[in-house]
Structure formats: structure tokens, C-alpha cells
Design an enzyme around this catalytic site. Structure first.
Site, PDB file in Angstrom:
ATOM      1  N   GLU A 190       0.861  -1.181   0.000  1.00 57.18           N
ATOM      2  CA  GLU A 190       0.000   0.000   0.000  1.00 57.18           C
ATOM      3  C   GLU A 190       0.897   1.230   0.000  1.00 57.18           C
ATOM      4  O   GLU A 190       1.828   1.334   0.807  1.00 57.18           O
ATOM      5  CB  GLU A 190      -0.931   0.040   1.205  1.00 57.18           C
ATOM      6  N   GLU A 279      -7.725   2.362  -3.770  1.00 58.84           N
ATOM      7  CA  GLU A 279      -8.506   2.152  -2.551  1.00 58.84           C
ATOM      8  C   GLU A 279      -9.407   3.364  -2.324  1.00 58.84           C
ATOM      9  O   GLU A 279      -8.921   4.489  -2.181  1.00 58.84           O
ATOM     10  CB  GLU A 279      -7.590   1.949  -1.354  1.00 58.84           C
ATOM     11  N   ASP A 309     -11.655   0.567   1.078  1.00 61.83           N
ATOM     12  CA  ASP A 309     -10.804   0.696   2.265  1.00 61.83           C
ATOM     13  C   ASP A 309     -11.653   0.982   3.502  1.00 61.83           C
ATOM     14  O   ASP A 309     -12.749   1.526   3.410  1.00 61.83           O
ATOM     15  CB  ASP A 309      -9.801   1.832   2.038  1.00 61.83           C
ATOM     16  N   GLU A 366      -6.648  -5.326   7.903  1.00 55.37           N
ATOM     17  CA  GLU A 366      -5.703  -4.277   8.269  1.00 55.37           C
ATOM     18  C   GLU A 366      -5.379  -4.336   9.762  1.00 55.37           C
ATOM     19  O   GLU A 366      -6.197  -4.780  10.573  1.00 55.37           O
ATOM     20  CB  GLU A 366      -6.286  -2.900   7.943  1.00 55.37           C
TER      21      GLU A 366
END
Length: 407
Positions: A190, A279, A309, A366
Site C-alpha cells: 500500500e 482504494e 478501504d 488491516e
């Protein structure tokens, strides 16, 4: 309804009684989005239910003020030490996030609580309340949804300073690895924008908010896109299967010709569209969902993947899954932070994974910080993860060097 003057007067008149005074500011996130979905009456009902819940969580000596449509401030007198304000904020945050009865339906409020104390954060009422309000920006980024103001005096992010930083390439691309849950193999990175200004790091949420509010989100997106492609081009020569994710503000999508800009940038850097993923933040308020959906579909048709996201932290989760060409769903860390100890959290995370797989999307968790959490995600069938367990964000050159050295 708005009691800001009464709040300032209360802070001025409150005696610390030998200790300190705490001020909490609670901001409800994405209220307008909530009202668009459920109606204005539901928004007022949410504020009323939240006010009752907060009164139950506070001490009899604490004072509660409604300072916005669904925003509140609390004055906590006679605290023995600064940490007691944090304990109170934790109690308030947990109470506010518990299900509320709104128009006959259970609703979870999306809130953030900022904390400030006198004399540590200031002595005059205006400064103290402002510092608590500023801290809500930091609280949004925490799993607990409450936070102190982390700086002695927050640095203002000016339009001119940010514009100059973008034009002079004073920002930096950092990368955080994303790995396979099954075997730990590196899937990609990312891309994260970082800015060091006047010898201090500026929180990304602050300069991104400035960009969105001052018309710089287009230039910032352009810089981030080219910076990411510049970093990933050599990495793809080492590993052509890598995918690089870039955050894309819905406002940038609606204001600029994003599809043409992405196509031109990919051609310039010689990067295939399949190596890029955008995202879109699920917590971002979207004023024109059909227009955003159309642009994302056009971008998706070029070969760029679409990821949602911070999934599960806003009001529009289902709408995003229905309207957008979703290839991937990223579960917010609040979804998985306690799955090792909380059965319901574990069930919710598993249901989210199943839902995403049901529409053909991959799932990224995440904020994974423990091997136990990773093991449970494997049991759920989660596809990928990122977090401090196996990869903190690092400057792009360092992240790529670590990849070539260990992966």
C-alpha cells in the site's frame, strides 16, 4: 440547541480542586450521510439517543453540552491526574459506540472523542476546547476512538505550504507490505503519502483534509500516483506479480479526469494496469454516488483493480458493494482488533469475509499485530493482511530493498 458560549463559561468557572480539569469533545462522523440514508428525523433521533447515553456514562458532577447537530462537549472537574481524563474518554467512547435505539432500529454511532486537560493542554477556555476538538482528528485513527492531542501546539497546515510541498516534491512515498494469509508470500504494497514540514511529521489525515478543502486534492493525487509508479516500476522488474495500492479520494474522482490521468501515468512509467489498485475509503462521504460509480467502472475497465478501504466503519458499506466494481475489501482494524478474545467480533469478521467472497472479492485485514490474530484470519479464509506483525510502513526505497533481500 448550540451551547458553545455556555461551554466556554463553564470551563472558565470550573475549579480543578487541586487536580486538573478535563474537556472531551465528541464528534459524530458522517452524520449527513446517515441522514441521507435514513432521513433528517433519524439524525435528530440519533443525537437525542446519544445525549441520553452520554449522560449515563458521566459522573453527576460532569457537565454535558450539545455543540453541534450531533456533537457534544463534556467538562470534567476535579480530576486527580491527566490520565483520568483518558479513562473517562474511554468510558464515553464505549458507551457512545454501543447500539442505540433510533426510530425502532439498533444503530451504532460512528464517533471520535478528543481529550484535553488544564493546565497541560492550555489554561484559557478557548484553547482548551480547541485542543480537545483537534484531538478528534487523531481519535478517528485509533481503534479506541479517543485520543489526546499529541502535540504541544498543533501545527497549522496552510494551503500555500502544502501547494509548495507538492510542487517541489517535498512529500515522500512510504510503502507497507501486504502479504498472503495462507503462506506469508508478499502480494504487494500500500502506498502512503508522508510529509515532513518544519522538522515535524504532518499527520496524513490533516494534509489530505487540507487538500480536499482547498482544491489541492487533484494535484496531490497526481503527485501520489506518479510517486507510487516511480517506486513500483523497478520492483515489478524483480517481481512482476506485485500489486501496488494507492488511496483515491472520492472528491478527486469527481473533480478530475481520473481515468485519463491514470492511463497516461501508467503509460509514462511502463507499468501495466493490472499492477495498480485504487482504494476508495468507505468512510468518505460521497455526494454523487452514481457519478463516482461510473468513473470507477471506467477505471476498472482499463485493468486497474478497485478496493474498498476501511470497510465496516461507515454507513454505506452495502451501497459501496452494490454500486462499485469491487475486487477487494479491506477490513478496518476495528473489525479484527479483538477477535482473539471476543466471540462476537470474531463472528462479525468471519461474516464480512464470507460476504466479500460471496460477491467475488478478495479480503485484506488491516492492523494485524499478533500471530494469534493471523491464525484466526486463516481459519476464516481471509486472503491477505497488513500490519505491524510482519511489516511496518517504510520509505519506498527501504521497502523495495527489503523485498529484494528477503522475498
Amino acid at each position: 440547541m448550540l451551547n458553545r458560549d455556555a461551554l466556554l463559561a463553564c470551563v472558565a468557572e470550573t475549579d480543578g480542586d487541586g487536580g486538573c480539569i478535563g474537556v472531551l469533545v465528541l464528534r459524530t462522523q458522517r452524520l449527513r450521510d446517515f441522514e441521507m440514508l435514513f432521513g433528517y428525523a433519524a439524525g435528530e433521533a440519533l443525537a437525542t439517543a446519544l445525549e441520553h447515553r452520554l449522560r449515563e456514562a458521566l459522573r453527576p458532577v460532569d457537565r454535558l453540552f450539545r455543540i453541534g447537530e450531533c456533537d457534544f462537549a463534556m467538562v470534567l472537574p476535579g480530576l486527580k491526574q491527566r490520565q483520568h481524563a483518558a479513562l473517562a474518554a474511554g468510558k464515553v467512547s464505549r458507551a457512545a459506540r454501543a447500539p442505540l435505539e433510533v426510530c425502532g432500529h439498533p444503530v451504532r454511532a460512528n464517533i471520535a472523542v478528543g481529550v484535553a486537560t488544564r493546565p497541560h493542554d492550555g489554561t484559557d477556555p478557548v484553547t482548551l476546547c480547541r485542543r480537545a476538538d483537534e484531538a478528534t482528528l487523531e481519535a478517528v485513527q485509533t481503534a479506541e476512538r479517543h485520543a489526546f492531542n499529541s502535540s504541544v501546539e498543533r501545527q497549522l497546515v496552510s494551503h500555500d505550504a502544502l501547494r509548495e510541498a507538492i510542487a517541489a516534491n517535498h512529500l515522500a512515498i512510504w510503502l507497507q507490505p501486504i502479504r498472503s494469509v495462507r503462506d506469508g508470500r508478499l502480494h504487494g504494497f500500500e502506498s502512503l503519502a508522508r510529509w515532513r514540514h518544519r522538522d515535524a511529521w504532518v499527520a496524513p489525515e490533516r494534509f489530505i483534509a487540507t487538500a480536499e478543502q482547498t482544491g489541492l486534492i487533484g494535484p496531490l493525487t497526481h503527485w501520489s500516483l506518479h510517486g507510487t509508479l516511480r517506486a513500483c516500476a523497478p520492483a515489478l522488474r524483480e517481481n512482476p506479480t506485485l500489486v501496488f495500492s494507492i488511496n483515491l479520494s472520492p472528491r478527486a474522482v469527481l473533480e478530475d479526469d481520473v481515468v485519463a490521468a491514470f492511463s497516461a501515468a501508467l503509460a509514462l512509467w511502463g507499468v501495466p494496469a493490472s499492477a495498480l489498485k485504487v482504494e476508495v475509503t468507505e468512510t468518505a462521504f460521497v455526494s454523487d454516488m452514481p457519478a463516482l460509480s461510473e468513473v470507477l467502472r471506467e477505471l476498472h475497465a482499463t485493468g486497474v483493480a478497485i478496493s474498498i478501504d476501511d470497510y465496516g466503519t461507515g454507513y454505506s458499506s452495502m451501497a459501496y458493494l452494490r454500486e462499485f466494481p469491487v475486487d477487494e475489501v479491506k477490513l478496518d482494524r476495528s473489525f479484527i482488533q479483538d477477535i482473539t478474545v471476543n466471540t462476537r467480533s470474531r463472528q462479525l469478521a468471519a461474516a464480512a469475509v464470507s460476504l466479500a467472497h460471496g460477491i467475488g472479492a478478495q479480503v485484506v485485514a488491516e492492523g494485524v499485530e499478533s500471530a494469534q490474530t493471523l491464525a484466526l484470519l486463516a481459519e476464516m479464509g481471509c486472503d491477505r493482511y497488513q500490519g505491524y506483525l510482519h511489516g511496518r510502513p517504510a520509505p519506498a526505497a527501504e521497502a523495495i530493498a527489503a523485498m529484494t533481500g528477503g522475498d
